[in-house]
Enzyme design. Structure first.
Site, PDB file in Angstrom:
ATOM      1  N   HIS A  18      50.588  41.478  43.960  1.00 35.46           N
ATOM      2  CA  HIS A  18      50.434  40.081  43.097  1.00 35.46           C
ATOM      3  C   HIS A  18      52.014  40.041  42.337  1.00 35.46           C
ATOM      4  O   HIS A  18      51.938  38.609  42.044  1.00 35.46           O
ATOM      5  CB  HIS A  18      49.151  40.607  42.036  1.00 35.46           C
ATOM      6  CG  HIS A  18      48.354  41.269  41.876  1.00 35.46           C
ATOM      7  ND1 HIS A  18      47.147  42.372  41.586  1.00 35.46           N
ATOM      8  CD2 HIS A  18      47.151  40.319  42.389  1.00 35.46           C
ATOM      9  CE1 HIS A  18      46.448  42.365  42.015  1.00 35.46           C
ATOM     10  NE2 HIS A  18      45.981  41.336  42.556  1.00 35.46           N
ATOM     11  N   LYS A  42      31.672  44.112  34.568  1.00 40.82           N
ATOM     12  CA  LYS A  42      32.674  45.187  34.685  1.00 40.82           C
ATOM     13  C   LYS A  42      33.248  45.939  34.193  1.00 40.82           C
ATOM     14  O   LYS A  42      33.971  46.449  33.055  1.00 40.82           O
ATOM     15  CB  LYS A  42      33.995  44.514  36.128  1.00 40.82           C
ATOM     16  CG  LYS A  42      33.080  44.356  37.468  1.00 40.82           C
ATOM     17  CD  LYS A  42      34.202  44.263  38.588  1.00 40.82           C
ATOM     18  CE  LYS A  42      34.568  43.048  38.621  1.00 40.82           C
ATOM     19  NZ  LYS A  42      35.606  42.322  39.704  1.00 40.82           N
ATOM     20  N   SER A 129      43.165  45.999  44.434  1.00 40.26           N
ATOM     21  CA  SER A 129      43.872  46.822  43.698  1.00 40.26           C
ATOM     22  C   SER A 129      41.809  47.229  44.165  1.00 40.26           C
ATOM     23  O   SER A 129      42.237  48.601  43.425  1.00 40.26           O
ATOM     24  CB  SER A 129      43.082  46.015  43.018  1.00 40.26           C
ATOM     25  OG  SER A 129      43.797  44.858  41.843  1.00 40.26           O
TER      26      SER A 129
HETATM   27  O1  PNS Z   1      41.124  38.903  40.750  1.00 41.68           O
HETATM   28  P1  PNS Z   1      40.075  38.080  41.294  1.00 41.68           P
HETATM   29  O2  PNS Z   1      38.675  39.699  40.069  1.00 41.68           O
HETATM   30  O3  PNS Z   1      39.933  38.060  42.572  1.00 41.68           O
HETATM   31  O4  PNS Z   1      39.266  37.158  40.194  1.00 41.68           O
HETATM   32  C1  PNS Z   1      38.704  36.348  40.574  1.00 41.68           C
HETATM   33  C2  PNS Z   1      38.511  34.920  38.868  1.00 41.68           C
HETATM   34  C3  PNS Z   1      38.948  35.821  37.546  1.00 41.68           C
HETATM   35  C4  PNS Z   1      39.723  33.712  39.621  1.00 41.68           C
HETATM   36  C5  PNS Z   1      37.360  34.252  39.174  1.00 41.68           C
HETATM   37  O5  PNS Z   1      36.514  35.954  39.229  1.00 41.68           O
HETATM   38  C6  PNS Z   1      37.377  33.509  37.783  1.00 41.68           C
HETATM   39  O6  PNS Z   1      37.761  32.346  37.835  1.00 41.68           O
HETATM   40  N1  PNS Z   1      36.131  33.755  36.794  1.00 41.68           N
HETATM   41  C7  PNS Z   1      36.065  32.433  35.430  1.00 41.68           C
HETATM   42  C8  PNS Z   1      35.216  32.933  36.154  1.00 41.68           C
HETATM   43  C9  PNS Z   1      34.509  30.757  36.405  1.00 41.68           C
HETATM   44  O7  PNS Z   1      35.216  30.306  35.451  1.00 41.68           O
HETATM   45  N2  PNS Z   1      33.688  31.145  37.624  1.00 41.68           N
HETATM   46  C10 PNS Z   1      34.057  30.332  38.219  1.00 41.68           C
HETATM   47  C11 PNS Z   1      35.034  30.293  39.858  1.00 41.68           C
HETATM   48  S1  PNS Z   1      34.271  29.392  40.891  1.00 41.68           S
END
Ligand code: PNS
Length: 162
Positions: A18, A42, A129
């Protein structure tokens, strides 16, 4: 117009992969916002406050790196912040499918926002992670794979459980 990018994620915990992507983004864009997802489903190992504190500490000497939290749809947050770009890291082909789905869904939700994929340095391509938490909890070494502050906090958490 200055280009503002958002780098969203769970960052539980922040890894050197990151850190690498954020550093690259800070060189490419005028400003990059590390946006930590408030995920109510989570149970994270690191609290939201800890994740914000760690990321701010690691980037304290980078004035164009901001750390924030977000809830709800990512594209809504990006729009609220008047940002134009979503940054995501791509480590391996295995990341591609989900990242492709998310990028296209975000594009459908808001066509004005572009997703830019960046690759970390080779030595970080296998880090996640999830793997860091698993290896550390089983007694493996994670030195060099996470910032020193994260390693120290992982140790504290393990000691507290004993
Ligand atoms: O570190 P991660 O868990 O891979 O991040 C995932 C993240 C936060 C980018 C994704 O879960 C997200 O954008 N969540 C917010 C809700 C949302 O917009 N969902 C639709 C995404 S197409």
């Amino acid at each position: 117009m200055p280009t503002l990018a958002v780098y969203p994620g769970s960052f539980d915990p922040l890894t050197n992969g990151h850190v690498d992507i954020i550093s690259r983004g800070a060189r490419l864009f005028d400003r990059i916002i590390v946006a930590i997802l408030v995920n109510r489903e989570k149970a994270p190992l690191f609290s939201m406050e800890e994740r914000v504190e760690i990321t701010r500490a690691v980037f304290r000497e980078h004035p164009n790196v901001e750390v924030d939290t977000f809830d709800g749809l990512l594209v809504d947050y990006v729009e609220r912040r008047h940002a134009q770009v979503i940054v995501r890291g791509l480590r391996a082909v295995s990341d591609f499918e989900l990242e492709f789905q998310m990028a296209l869904m975000n594009q459908r939700l808001n066509a004005a926002i572009q997703t830019v994929f960046m690759m970390p340095a080779e030595q970080y391509t296998y880090i996640s992670s999830r793997l860091i938490k698993e290896v550390f909890s089983l007694g493996g070494r994670v030195h060099g794979l996470v910032p020193d502050m994260v390693e120290a906090r992982l140790r504290d958490k393990l000691d507290a459980k004993r």
